[in-house]
Design an enzyme around this catalytic site. Structure first.
Site, mmCIF file in Angstrom:
data_model
loop_
_atom_site.group_PDB
_atom_site.id
_atom_site.type_symbol
_atom_site.label_atom_id
_atom_site.label_comp_id
_atom_site.label_asym_id
_atom_site.label_seq_id
_atom_site.Cartn_x
_atom_site.Cartn_y
_atom_site.Cartn_z
ATOM 1 N N HIS A 62 1.051 -0.875 0.115
ATOM 2 C CA HIS A 62 0.005 -0.059 -0.044
ATOM 3 C C HIS A 62 0.877 1.069 0.078
ATOM 4 C CE1 HIS A 62 1.036 0.452 4.260
ATOM 5 N NE2 HIS A 62 0.568 -0.886 4.389
ATOM 6 N N SER A 63 0.136 2.502 -0.209
ATOM 7 C CA SER A 63 0.790 3.513 -0.071
ATOM 8 C C SER A 63 -0.102 4.437 0.868
ATOM 9 C CB SER A 63 0.969 4.341 -1.325
ATOM 10 O OG SER A 63 -0.202 4.669 -1.927
#
Ligand code: TYD
Length: 148
Positions: A62-63
């Protein structure tokens, strides 16, 4: 979503780097300290750690729109791959005083965990699920803003 787009539009993996935290040797063990005294890229707001990690685990993926992190192998070792949608780099964390800085807008994955490893993260924010980008196609969409 203007602010959200901004962190992804301006971040690239050249901003990721290893910070060597201070460590104090002692015959009965080494002490490392991370404190908000200006030597870190952000003020620490939250600490969390992952343990009991099966060695074939893939974590992260994820970011974040706003959250910045320092990722540390508090025990054992593992790899962190950072990705800005154009380039990727893999860091192997193997010492508890090495902290990998990951700014907002960077996709990260942790893998290659040794048995008994502990992944300690120092975070700039409270936990907020709406700060996550968990779909890679959405991440690339946000990144494409800077390529227009
Ligand atoms: P996640 O950040 O996806 O873990 P990782 O990136 O290490 O694989 O979090 C896993 C789960 O834990 C997810 O359901 C959100 C929850 N969580 C919290 O409730 N509070 C927290 O501070 C964190 C980091 C995660």
């Amino acid at each position: 979503m203007k602010n959200n787009a901004d962190s992804h539009a301006t971040s690239d993996i050249s901003r990721c780097h290893i910070i060597n935290l201070s460590h104090i040797g002692h015959p009965y063990g080494t002490l490392t300290v991370a404190q908000n005294s200006g030597e870190l890229p952000f003020a620490i707001r939250r600490v969390f750690y992952i343990y009991d990690i099966p060695t074939d685990s893939l974590r992260g993926g994820h970011s974040h729109h706003k959250e910045q992190q320092l990722i540390i192998a508090a025990a054992g070792c593992f790899d962190v791959t950072v990705d800005d949608g154009t380039s990727k780099q893999t860091y192997t964390l193997r010492r508890p005083y090495e902290a990998l800085y990951v700014p907002a807008g960077i996709w990260r994955s942790m893998h290659g965990f040794s048995a008994g490893s502990v992944c300690l993260t120092l975070s700039s924010t409270d936990y907020d699920e709406t700060d996550y980008v968990r779909r890679y196609d959405k991440f690339l969409e946000l990144k494409s803003i800077k390529r227009q």
